[in-house]
Design an enzyme around this catalytic site. Structure first.
Site, PDB file in Angstrom:
ATOM      1  N   THR A   1      43.913  52.102  29.141  1.00  0.00           N
ATOM      2  CA  THR A   1      43.281  51.281  30.175  1.00  0.00           C
ATOM      3  C   THR A   1      44.422  50.649  30.961  1.00  0.00           C
ATOM      4  O   THR A   1      45.336  50.081  30.345  1.00  0.00           O
ATOM      5  CB  THR A   1      42.412  50.170  29.540  1.00  0.00           C
ATOM      6  OG1 THR A   1      41.449  50.773  28.680  1.00  0.00           O
ATOM      7  CG2 THR A   1      41.704  49.334  30.599  1.00  0.00           C
TER       8      THR A   1
ATOM      9  N   ARG B   1      35.189  62.325  30.052  1.00  0.00           N
ATOM     10  CA  ARG B   1      33.725  62.467  30.084  1.00  0.00           C
ATOM     11  C   ARG B   1      33.181  63.467  29.079  1.00  0.00           C
ATOM     12  O   ARG B   1      32.086  63.274  28.543  1.00  0.00           O
ATOM     13  CB  ARG B   1      33.285  62.883  31.492  1.00  0.00           C
ATOM     14  CG  ARG B   1      33.652  61.914  32.584  1.00  0.00           C
ATOM     15  CD  ARG B   1      33.044  60.557  32.373  1.00  0.00           C
ATOM     16  NE  ARG B   1      33.362  59.657  33.476  1.00  0.00           N
ATOM     17  CZ  ARG B   1      33.193  58.346  33.402  1.00  0.00           C
ATOM     18  NH1 ARG B   1      32.727  57.780  32.295  1.00  0.00           N
ATOM     19  NH2 ARG B   1      33.494  57.593  34.434  1.00  0.00           N
TER      20      ARG B   1
ATOM     21  N   GLU C   1      30.255  59.814  39.235  1.00  0.00           N
ATOM     22  CA  GLU C   1      29.234  59.462  40.225  1.00  0.00           C
ATOM     23  C   GLU C   1      29.463  60.184  41.548  1.00  0.00           C
ATOM     24  O   GLU C   1      28.519  60.644  42.186  1.00  0.00           O
ATOM     25  CB  GLU C   1      29.279  57.962  40.523  1.00  0.00           C
ATOM     26  CG  GLU C   1      28.635  57.103  39.490  1.00  0.00           C
ATOM     27  CD  GLU C   1      28.798  55.641  39.883  1.00  0.00           C
ATOM     28  OE1 GLU C   1      28.158  55.206  40.849  1.00  0.00           O
ATOM     29  OE2 GLU C   1      29.589  54.941  39.230  1.00  0.00           O
TER      30      GLU C   1
ATOM     31  N   GLU D   1      37.777  54.751  36.252  1.00  0.00           N
ATOM     32  CA  GLU D   1      36.678  53.830  36.568  1.00  0.00           C
ATOM     33  C   GLU D   1      37.288  52.616  37.244  1.00  0.00           C
ATOM     34  O   GLU D   1      38.159  51.954  36.678  1.00  0.00           O
ATOM     35  CB  GLU D   1      35.922  53.426  35.299  1.00  0.00           C
ATOM     36  CG  GLU D   1      35.169  54.606  34.679  1.00  0.00           C
ATOM     37  CD  GLU D   1      34.152  54.193  33.615  1.00  0.00           C
ATOM     38  OE1 GLU D   1      34.385  53.179  32.922  1.00  0.00           O
ATOM     39  OE2 GLU D   1      33.130  54.904  33.495  1.00  0.00           O
TER      40      GLU D   1
ATOM     41  N   HIS E   1      25.952  51.688  39.331  1.00  0.00           N
ATOM     42  CA  HIS E   1      26.676  52.616  38.454  1.00  0.00           C
ATOM     43  C   HIS E   1      25.768  53.055  37.301  1.00  0.00           C
ATOM     44  O   HIS E   1      25.642  54.246  37.010  1.00  0.00           O
ATOM     45  CB  HIS E   1      27.942  51.940  37.921  1.00  0.00           C
ATOM     46  CG  HIS E   1      28.665  52.705  36.849  1.00  0.00           C
ATOM     47  ND1 HIS E   1      29.291  53.918  37.095  1.00  0.00           N
ATOM     48  CD2 HIS E   1      28.853  52.444  35.535  1.00  0.00           C
ATOM     49  CE1 HIS E   1      29.839  54.356  35.968  1.00  0.00           C
ATOM     50  NE2 HIS E   1      29.576  53.489  35.008  1.00  0.00           N
TER      51      HIS E   1
ATOM     52  N   GLN F   1      33.245  61.815  25.842  1.00  0.00           N
ATOM     53  CA  GLN F   1      32.271  60.713  25.862  1.00  0.00           C
ATOM     54  C   GLN F   1      30.847  61.210  25.612  1.00  0.00           C
ATOM     55  O   GLN F   1      30.111  60.639  24.804  1.00  0.00           O
ATOM     56  CB  GLN F   1      32.350  60.005  27.226  1.00  0.00           C
ATOM     57  CG  GLN F   1      31.512  58.737  27.322  1.00  0.00           C
ATOM     58  CD  GLN F   1      31.654  58.053  28.690  1.00  0.00           C
ATOM     59  OE1 GLN F   1      32.481  58.440  29.519  1.00  0.00           O
ATOM     60  NE2 GLN F   1      30.856  57.034  28.919  1.00  0.00           N
TER      61      GLN F   1
ATOM     62  N   ASP G   1      34.603  45.756  27.568  1.00  0.00           N
ATOM     63  CA  ASP G   1      34.238  46.351  28.851  1.00  0.00           C
ATOM     64  C   ASP G   1      32.729  46.241  29.048  1.00  0.00           C
ATOM     65  O   ASP G   1      31.957  46.684  28.199  1.00  0.00           O
ATOM     66  CB  ASP G   1      34.676  47.828  28.876  1.00  0.00           C
ATOM     67  CG  ASP G   1      34.670  48.391  30.294  1.00  0.00           C
ATOM     68  OD1 ASP G   1      34.678  47.594  31.254  1.00  0.00           O
ATOM     69  OD2 ASP G   1      34.661  49.630  30.428  1.00  0.00           O
TER      70      ASP G   1
ATOM     71  N   ASP H   1      39.612  51.856  33.851  1.00  0.00           N
ATOM     72  CA  ASP H   1      39.154  52.214  32.503  1.00  0.00           C
ATOM     73  C   ASP H   1      39.059  53.742  32.444  1.00  0.00           C
ATOM     74  O   ASP H   1      37.999  54.328  32.592  1.00  0.00           O
ATOM     75  CB  ASP H   1      37.789  51.555  32.259  1.00  0.00           C
ATOM     76  CG  ASP H   1      37.249  51.874  30.880  1.00  0.00           C
ATOM     77  OD1 ASP H   1      38.044  52.000  29.944  1.00  0.00           O
ATOM     78  OD2 ASP H   1      36.016  52.009  30.741  1.00  0.00           O
TER      79      ASP H   1
ATOM     80  N   LYS I   1      37.471  56.505  25.582  1.00  0.00           N
ATOM     81  CA  LYS I   1      37.898  55.370  26.395  1.00  0.00           C
ATOM     82  C   LYS I   1      39.173  54.723  25.864  1.00  0.00           C
ATOM     83  O   LYS I   1      39.876  54.048  26.609  1.00  0.00           O
ATOM     84  CB  LYS I   1      36.800  54.298  26.382  1.00  0.00           C
ATOM     85  CG  LYS I   1      35.456  54.753  26.884  1.00  0.00           C
ATOM     86  CD  LYS I   1      35.413  54.681  28.388  1.00  0.00           C
ATOM     87  CE  LYS I   1      33.998  54.878  28.902  1.00  0.00           C
ATOM     88  NZ  LYS I   1      33.944  54.649  30.355  1.00  0.00           N
TER      89      LYS I   1
ATOM     90  N   GLU J   1      37.421  49.017  38.222  1.00  0.00           N
ATOM     91  CA  GLU J   1      36.824  47.809  37.666  1.00  0.00           C
ATOM     92  C   GLU J   1      37.700  46.609  38.017  1.00  0.00           C
ATOM     93  O   GLU J   1      38.838  46.758  38.433  1.00  0.00           O
ATOM     94  CB  GLU J   1      36.728  47.911  36.132  1.00  0.00           C
ATOM     95  CG  GLU J   1      36.070  49.202  35.658  1.00  0.00           C
ATOM     96  CD  GLU J   1      35.643  49.171  34.194  1.00  0.00           C
ATOM     97  OE1 GLU J   1      35.739  48.094  33.563  1.00  0.00           O
ATOM     98  OE2 GLU J   1      35.202  50.234  33.701  1.00  0.00           O
TER      99      GLU J   1
HETATM  100 CA    CA Z   1      34.230  51.232  31.955  1.00  0.00          CA
END
Ligand code: CA
Length: 429
Positions: free
Chosen positions: A262, A242, A378, A204, A140, A245, A133, A238, A258, A206
């Site tokens: 996915t 948080r 975000e 996320e 971002h 993380q 990834d 993904d 993570k 992507e």
């Molecule tokens: Ca990602």
């Protein structure tokens, strides 16, 4: 073949359909007890194994015919660009409007090998050996960085080196698979860590690329060659925890926050299908460094791709009240700071061997403007909690929330190209 070439599959000629003759995205679908390779055309899937069995691919190489009968796309990916090109040319010829009686008779044979998309059950298109990834959106990276380091949001290496991490391939799942809320370590109330279900689950938005033929261990991939190694594109979510993380990421980066899941969309769209949507690669500001020579492309004027990416959210309550999903953000693949070419070339630049079926994802696709934030982390930073039409607020995903990421290319005068839809519902721990 021009992008306006017509197919005898009538629905493929509707410019809104998303699956025109020029695209023919790959998939693997369930045919009874068997899995088969197919391509999308209009509202149908053409059974590629069936084509091989019926002699419609005769004249192509034995290796190609074997790959067409496989239950996943890896063998075909491995054969390389020239061979996929020959197969695609044949499939296009089978599906193009007939120009004589022989072709008309052949079209009637091919018609028996079409399956309606709405009845299709998709399967994982490839066995994914490795998943990487990237972090290719500077918007971002800057927004997330500003949450942790307001004075220095973008780290000094960002514009020199495409940042990425090695993810977990075993937990890549197909769109539609429920996502079980992961448990893990995070900081507790009094800073003592606890082990508990994540309270800050996020998505996320992507895009992913599947590798075709790779490079030998110790060899690199020149930037001019990089796209020949890309089998096609898909949509990626993904999923990220948080709170886990932020506790675990120093000093080595993402790990269990993570690797629990996915999701990917079922279609793999060849770059060839997106020719009409090529745009200049990312613009670098005058004070940005030039890429190092191995990352400098001679085709920078067409290294970007204009692909729209949206995220929609629907809570359990919204589903119960029969409400549509709410679109929460809109981004575009062209807004990335690093191109697909640069990601592939950089990944192989140390001689690491990439292999057919490897998945690389771009990292969260976010734009500069409000409304283009590709994750809740975000969104929360720019807009505060997300208010759903049911008056529910979200700073993180709740059990029962359904996230759908969609990507497609569309502009006036060209048929829409569907990349795919990647959905998942959060299940309780
Ligand atoms: Ca990602």
């Amino acid at each position: 073949m021009s992008t306006s070439a017509r197919s005898w599959v009538e629905t493929a000629n509707d410019p809104e359909c998303g699956f025109p003759l020029v695209s023919l995205p790959w998939c693997v679908f369930q045919a009874g007890d068997e899995r088969r390779i197919g391509v999308g055309i209009g509202e149908r899937i053409l059974d590629v194994k069936g084509c091989a069995d019926e002699g419609l691919l005769d004249g192509l190489s034995a290796a190609l015919l074997t790959a067409c009968r496989a239950v996943q796309l890896n063998a075909l990916m491995e054969l390389g660009e020239a061979e996929w090109g020959r197969l695609r040319a044949r499939l296009k010829a089978l599906l193009a409007e007939p120009t004589n009686a022989d072709e008309e008779a052949r079209a009637r044979e091919v018609e028996k090998l079409l399956i309606p998309c709405r009845d299709a059950v998709f399967a994982m298109p490839a066995a994914i050996g490795d998943y990487t990834d990237f972090y290719a959106s500077a918007h971002h990276a800057r927004r997330v960085g500003s949450l942790f380091r307001p004075e220095n949001p973008l780290l000094p290496n960002y514009k020199w080196v495409p940042i990425g991490y090695h993810g977990r391939a075993s937990s890549v799942v197909l769109s539609g698979t429920p996502i079980r809320r992961p448990s893990g370590q995070r900081k507790g109330e009094n800073c003592a860590p606890i082990f508990a279900p994540t309270g800050m689950l996020d998505y996320e938005a992507e895009m992913g690329l599947f590798m075709g033929a790779g490079n030998a261990l110790g060899e690199r991939i020149a930037i001019g060659e990089a796209e020949k190694h890309i089998f096609g594109l898909c949509v990626v979510n993904d999923w990220s925890a948080r709170d886990m993380q932020s506790w675990e990421y120093q000093p080595l980066g993402p790990f269990l926050a993570k690797s629990f899941a996915t999701s990917i969309s079922p279609w793999i769209v060849p770059l060839e299908a997106l020719e009409a949507y090529r745009v200049p690669g990312p613009e670098r500001a005058s004070d940005d460094p030039l890429p190092l020579p191995y990352l400098q492309s001679t085709t920078a004027d067409v290294d970007g791709i204009d692909v729209q990416v949206t995220v929609a959210l629907r809570s359990a309550k919204m589903r119960a009240e029969k409400m549509e999903a709410m679109t929460v953000s809109r981004g575009n693949l062209r807004s990335l700071f690093w191109t697909l070419r640069q990601m592939v070339t950089h990944h192989a630049s140390n001689g690491c061997n990439l292999r057919a079926g490897d998945l690389m994802a771009t990292g969260t696709i976010s734009g500069a403007e409000a409304g283009s934030e590709g994750c809740l982390l975000e969104l929360r930073a720019t807009r505060g909690p997300l208010r759903l039409p049911t008056d529910e607020d979200r700073i993180a995903l709740e059990d029962g929330d359904e996230v759908t990421i969609r990507a497609w290319a569309q502009c006036d005068g060209w048929p829409r190209i569907e990349i795919g839809s990647c959905a998942g519902v959060v299940a309780a721990e």
